[in-house]
Design a protein around this motif. Structure first.
Motif, short mmCIF file in Angstrom:
data_model
loop_
_atom_site.label_atom_id
_atom_site.label_comp_id
_atom_site.label_asym_id
_atom_site.label_seq_id
_atom_site.Cartn_x
_atom_site.Cartn_y
_atom_site.Cartn_z
N UNK A 53 0.82 -1.20 0.00
CA UNK A 53 0.00 0.00 0.00
C UNK A 53 0.86 1.26 0.00
N UNK A 54 0.18 2.40 -0.07
CA UNK A 54 0.82 3.71 -0.05
C UNK A 54 0.54 4.36 1.30
N UNK A 55 1.58 4.86 1.96
CA UNK A 55 1.42 5.62 3.20
C UNK A 55 1.68 7.09 2.90
N UNK A 56 0.98 7.96 3.61
CA UNK A 56 1.07 9.40 3.32
C UNK A 56 1.07 10.19 4.61
N UNK A 57 1.95 11.21 4.68
CA UNK A 57 1.96 12.13 5.80
C UNK A 57 2.15 13.54 5.27
N UNK A 58 1.41 14.49 5.81
CA UNK A 58 1.47 15.86 5.32
C UNK A 58 1.20 16.82 6.47
N UNK A 59 1.81 18.00 6.39
CA UNK A 59 1.51 19.05 7.37
C UNK A 59 0.04 19.44 7.30
N UNK A 64 -6.44 22.44 11.54
CA UNK A 64 -7.82 22.27 11.99
C UNK A 64 -8.82 22.44 10.86
N UNK A 65 -8.47 23.25 9.85
CA UNK A 65 -9.39 23.52 8.75
C UNK A 65 -8.64 23.46 7.44
N UNK A 70 -0.40 27.64 6.65
CA UNK A 70 0.74 27.36 7.54
C UNK A 70 1.59 28.63 7.62
N UNK A 71 1.25 29.51 8.55
CA UNK A 71 1.97 30.78 8.72
C UNK A 71 2.95 30.59 9.87
N UNK A 72 4.04 29.91 9.57
CA UNK A 72 5.05 29.58 10.58
C UNK A 72 6.40 30.15 10.17
N UNK A 73 7.19 30.51 11.15
CA UNK A 73 8.56 30.91 10.89
C UNK A 73 9.44 29.67 10.73
N UNK A 80 9.00 20.74 12.76
CA UNK A 80 8.01 19.80 12.25
C UNK A 80 8.65 18.77 11.33
N UNK A 81 9.60 19.20 10.50
CA UNK A 81 10.30 18.26 9.63
C UNK A 81 11.01 17.19 10.47
N UNK A 82 11.69 17.62 11.53
CA UNK A 82 12.37 16.66 12.41
C UNK A 82 11.36 15.72 13.08
N UNK A 83 10.18 16.26 13.41
CA UNK A 83 9.15 15.44 14.03
C UNK A 83 8.63 14.39 13.06
N UNK A 84 8.49 14.77 11.78
CA UNK A 84 8.08 13.80 10.76
C UNK A 84 9.06 12.62 10.71
#
Length: 238
Positions: A53-59, A64-65, A70-73, A80-84
């Motif tokens: 199968x295909x697994x997918x992860x995205x910010x 929430x909506x 994604x207004x992040x510095x 977040x990249x390290x958390x992924x």
């Protein structure tokens, strides 16, 4: 940033079980990196790992909506990249295909630094035939050299439109820019993907293009690119 993977098994863990990691890059936005990433993952599954199968992860999954931006510095994005990498249970993967933003920003450096310890790390570079896109991709190749990324190959997207009635191919943009760039850079040219309304429809409807549209002119191009990745990646990333 999203990541698509052709998986061997749904076992928990981080990226320690990943055999090959491919970053899909381009110096220019709008060239179809996300399309190539998604279709490459599907094509790799059909070409080499048909029962998996295909697994997918995205910010985007963390918002929430769907209208939220994604207004992040930079530091928050890099975290977040390290958390992924550390917290997502990727399991035992054949290929992790990482869809990146355009350019050569801090996010790209963070992704390279976070992913490098987990095995062979390579780049698949996407361009369109126009000179402005090819010029931007030349700078992306410089980024790859400076960061030690092995370039698995270049893909030229949107390379002509095949008429669904007469099958004649019209070069809507320029022609051959991707192949010429690959020749000058000394990296493999993996293939050209034509503009295809059926490919667009499959993406909008969430369908498996490789399975549902085998008669499409884009089908042999994507299948061939996947086969070349399967043969090129192990050799160039070893």
């Amino acid at each position: 940033m999203a990541a698509a993977a052709a998986a061997e098994a749904a076992e928990p863990g981080n990226l320690a079980g990943v055999r090959h990691i491919l970053l899909v890059l381009s110096g220019k936005g709008g060239v179809g990196k996300s399309t190539i990433s998604a279709e490459l993952a599907l094509a790799l599954r059909h070409a080499g790992k048909k029962e998996q199968s295909i697994s997918l992860m995205s910010a985007g999954f963390l918002l929430e909506s769907p209208d939220e931006a994604v207004v992040w510095r930079g530091p928050k994005k890099n975290a977040l990249i390290k958390q992924f990498v550390s917290d997502v249970a990727w399991g035992q993967l054949d290929y992790l295909v990482v869809d990146t933003p355009p350019g050569t920003s801090d996010e790209h450096m963070a992704a390279v630094e976070a992913l490098r310890p987990y095995g062979p790390l390579g780049a698949l570079v996407v361009t369109t035939p126009q000179a402005v896109s090819v010029g931007d991709v030349r700078r992306e190749l410089t980024f790859c050299r400076k960061t030690g990324l092995q370039v698995v190959g270049i893909v030229e997207n949107m390379s002509g439109f095949v008429c669904p009635h007469c099958t004649e191919c019209t070069n809507v943009f320029s022609q051959g820019g991707g192949a010429e760039l690959a020749r000058l850079a000394g990296v493999p040219f993996l293939g050209s993907v034509p503009l295809d309304p059926e490919l667009t429809r499959s993406l909008e409807e969430g369908r498996d293009f490789i399975r549902d549209f085998p008669q499409s002119p884009a089908f042999p191009a994507l299948s061939s690119i996947a086969q070349k990745v399967l043969s090129e990646a192990p050799a160039r990333l070893s």
